[in-house]
Design a protein around this motif. Structure first.
Motif, mmCIF file in Angstrom:
data_model
loop_
_atom_site.group_PDB
_atom_site.id
_atom_site.type_symbol
_atom_site.label_atom_id
_atom_site.label_comp_id
_atom_site.label_asym_id
_atom_site.label_seq_id
_atom_site.Cartn_x
_atom_site.Cartn_y
_atom_site.Cartn_z
ATOM 1 N N ILE A 172 1.062 -1.594 -0.324
ATOM 2 C CA ILE A 172 0.123 0.196 0.043
ATOM 3 C C ILE A 172 0.780 1.341 -0.508
ATOM 4 O O ILE A 172 1.882 1.292 0.922
ATOM 5 N N LYS B 132 5.360 4.359 1.328
ATOM 6 C CA LYS B 132 5.060 2.936 1.805
ATOM 7 C C LYS B 132 3.766 3.299 3.000
ATOM 8 O O LYS B 132 4.031 3.634 3.765
ATOM 9 N N VAL B 133 2.765 3.142 3.696
ATOM 10 C CA VAL B 133 2.532 3.413 4.293
ATOM 11 C C VAL B 133 2.582 1.658 4.956
ATOM 12 O O VAL B 133 2.374 0.899 4.919
ATOM 13 N N ILE B 134 3.109 2.310 6.731
ATOM 14 C CA ILE B 134 3.541 1.150 7.149
ATOM 15 C C ILE B 134 2.353 1.083 8.506
ATOM 16 O O ILE B 134 2.625 1.165 9.710
ATOM 17 N N GLY B 135 1.527 2.238 8.351
ATOM 18 C CA GLY B 135 0.416 2.209 9.393
ATOM 19 C C GLY B 135 -0.441 3.063 10.001
ATOM 20 O O GLY B 135 -0.901 3.626 8.930
ATOM 21 N N VAL C 237 -4.566 2.155 16.374
ATOM 22 C CA VAL C 237 -3.264 2.527 15.832
ATOM 23 C C VAL C 237 -3.145 1.214 15.910
ATOM 24 O O VAL C 237 -3.221 -0.024 15.917
ATOM 25 N N ARG C 238 -2.626 0.825 14.141
ATOM 26 C CA ARG C 238 -2.195 -0.174 13.673
ATOM 27 C C ARG C 238 -0.145 0.489 12.959
ATOM 28 O O ARG C 238 -0.219 0.927 12.776
ATOM 29 N N GLY C 239 0.199 -0.778 13.572
ATOM 30 C CA GLY C 239 1.961 -0.501 13.192
ATOM 31 C C GLY C 239 1.784 -2.190 12.542
ATOM 32 O O GLY C 239 1.227 -2.882 11.521
ATOM 33 N N GLY C 240 3.138 -1.836 11.726
ATOM 34 C CA GLY C 240 3.515 -3.245 11.594
ATOM 35 C C GLY C 240 2.769 -3.683 10.109
ATOM 36 O O GLY C 240 2.905 -5.032 9.546
ATOM 37 N N MET C 241 2.360 -2.515 9.299
ATOM 38 C CA MET C 241 2.191 -3.168 7.728
ATOM 39 C C MET C 241 3.713 -3.490 7.475
ATOM 40 O O MET C 241 3.536 -2.343 6.079
ATOM 41 N N GLU C 242 4.374 -4.000 7.483
ATOM 42 C CA GLU C 242 5.819 -4.209 6.752
ATOM 43 C C GLU C 242 5.610 -4.850 5.089
ATOM 44 O O GLU C 242 5.864 -4.682 4.062
#
Lengths: 209, 209
Positions: A152, A198-201, B203-208
């Motif tokens: 994303i 890049k969307v990371i969160g 809160v969302r993280g870690g969309m690596e």
DNA sequence: AAACCATTTACATTTATATTGACATTTAAT
DNA sequence: ATTAAATGTCAATATAAATGTAAATGGTTT
């Protein structure tokens, strides 16, 4: 920083410290109540406050074990704070800061979002709804000039419009695919799209209503 | 540029800065009044001026939380960070404070999430997918023992299972509705459900990957 | 005159403290 | 195992203290 204790709480705290030191174990509620000359439930209530303020820690539901917590306070918090800018619009590769936000910046947890030079972008519209990205969300982004398949990304189309979409690399172009059946994927030539990050969160707030 | 402060306002401002730095929280009106040797109402009045001139920002009607603002109108970064616990499990009706089996803690932006004693809950499953809440997200919650219609809440069912659902008040019970067509709404009696909090953010993280 | 500073008084809200009584669980004795 | 005592919990309630707000008032500074 730990909250301060009231006079009464300090009294109970001192008593507890002394008792634990002498007997190695905390007194029963009713024993303590008798010595402090209040009711047992009052003691229980004060213990709750003390636990809330992180001065003591109790274990189990019906056990008398009680720990006196020293002031070790997690001071690492200072290291974990990260401040990143909130971008309003992205035009011609030059990010513009959004001043209407809280000073155009956002505090977040460095432990959760590694990386440098991160920035946040406020989402407009619901084209990425099925990816759990809603209107007005803040997308946490890592700057990038390229993208891998299915990531994303924040993309600049025709040097004008910044958008968040899922990235697909085609043999002869780029597909930017929304995650919402109401929107249709768009295909562009390589020179029409500039990847910005890049969307990371995601950070979403203000769910008051 | 901000309006300048008068001598008196500057004095109060300096005092506030020092107190907030030392104690992490602003003193009560009467405490401040005693130390500045004026009446509490005078302090309140000066605070109003300071707020008008955008030197400080206060929250809530009866809360003591106060932010020191920078020249730019931002909340001082040091004051903007807020550390909240991440609750691991919610078990057997134990009140919140007892469950602090450290799943860790989370730093977030105090300007974005007002309120006290917030906590975070890690989402399991995708039953709230259409509300933009995905598996492994962190739900920012405000402790609450009640809920209003249509709010997204943290509820404890049968004193056992904690879930995040949208709350509906029925004439003779409570409906907890998922936001995902693959799941079905459940209806409970009033005594089967315990509201633990209200979800105010994600809160969302870690969309690596 | 207008903005500021300050006081006193009254009031509403919140927080802390405390009581009582009933209840569930644990512990120890039988 | 059963029982009894000790103990922690909870709910409902009450009271006191601390605290923020507001209004009325008057002085001071600009």
């Amino acid at each position: 920083m730990r909250q301060k204790l009231t006079q009464n709480q300090q009294k109970v705290m001192d008593y507890l410290k002394q008792q634990v030191k002498e007997n190695g174990i905390a007194p029963s509620l009713r024993t303590a109540a008798a010595e402090l000359d209040i009711s047992h439930a009052a003691v229980a209530q004060t213990l709750k406050f003390l636990e809330d303020k992180a001065y003591i820690r109790r274990e189990g539901r019906y056990s008398r074990t009680l720990h006196i917590l020293e002031d070790t306070g997690d001071i690492d918090a200072g290291q974990r704070q990260k401040q990143i800018p909130i971008i309003g619009r992205i035009t011609a590769g030059l990010p513009m800061y959004a001043q209407q936000e809280w000073g155009g910046s956002l505090i977040l947890d460095a432990a959760l979002y590694p990386g440098q030079n991160l920035f946040a972008l406020r989402i407009q519209g619901s084209s990425m709804k099925d990816a759990g990205i809603l209107d007005q969300d803040l997308a946490i982004c890592e700057p990038r000039q390229y993208a891998r398949d299915r990531e994303i990304v924040v993309a600049l189309i025709h040097h004008e419009e910044a958008t968040v979409k899922r990235f697909f690399l085609l043999p002869d172009g780029i597909e930017l695919r929304p995650e919402n059946p109401d929107f249709t994927p768009q295909i562009y030539g390589f020179d029409e799209v500039l990847i910005q990050g890049k969307v990371i969160g995601i950070v979403r707030g203000g769910m008051e209503g």
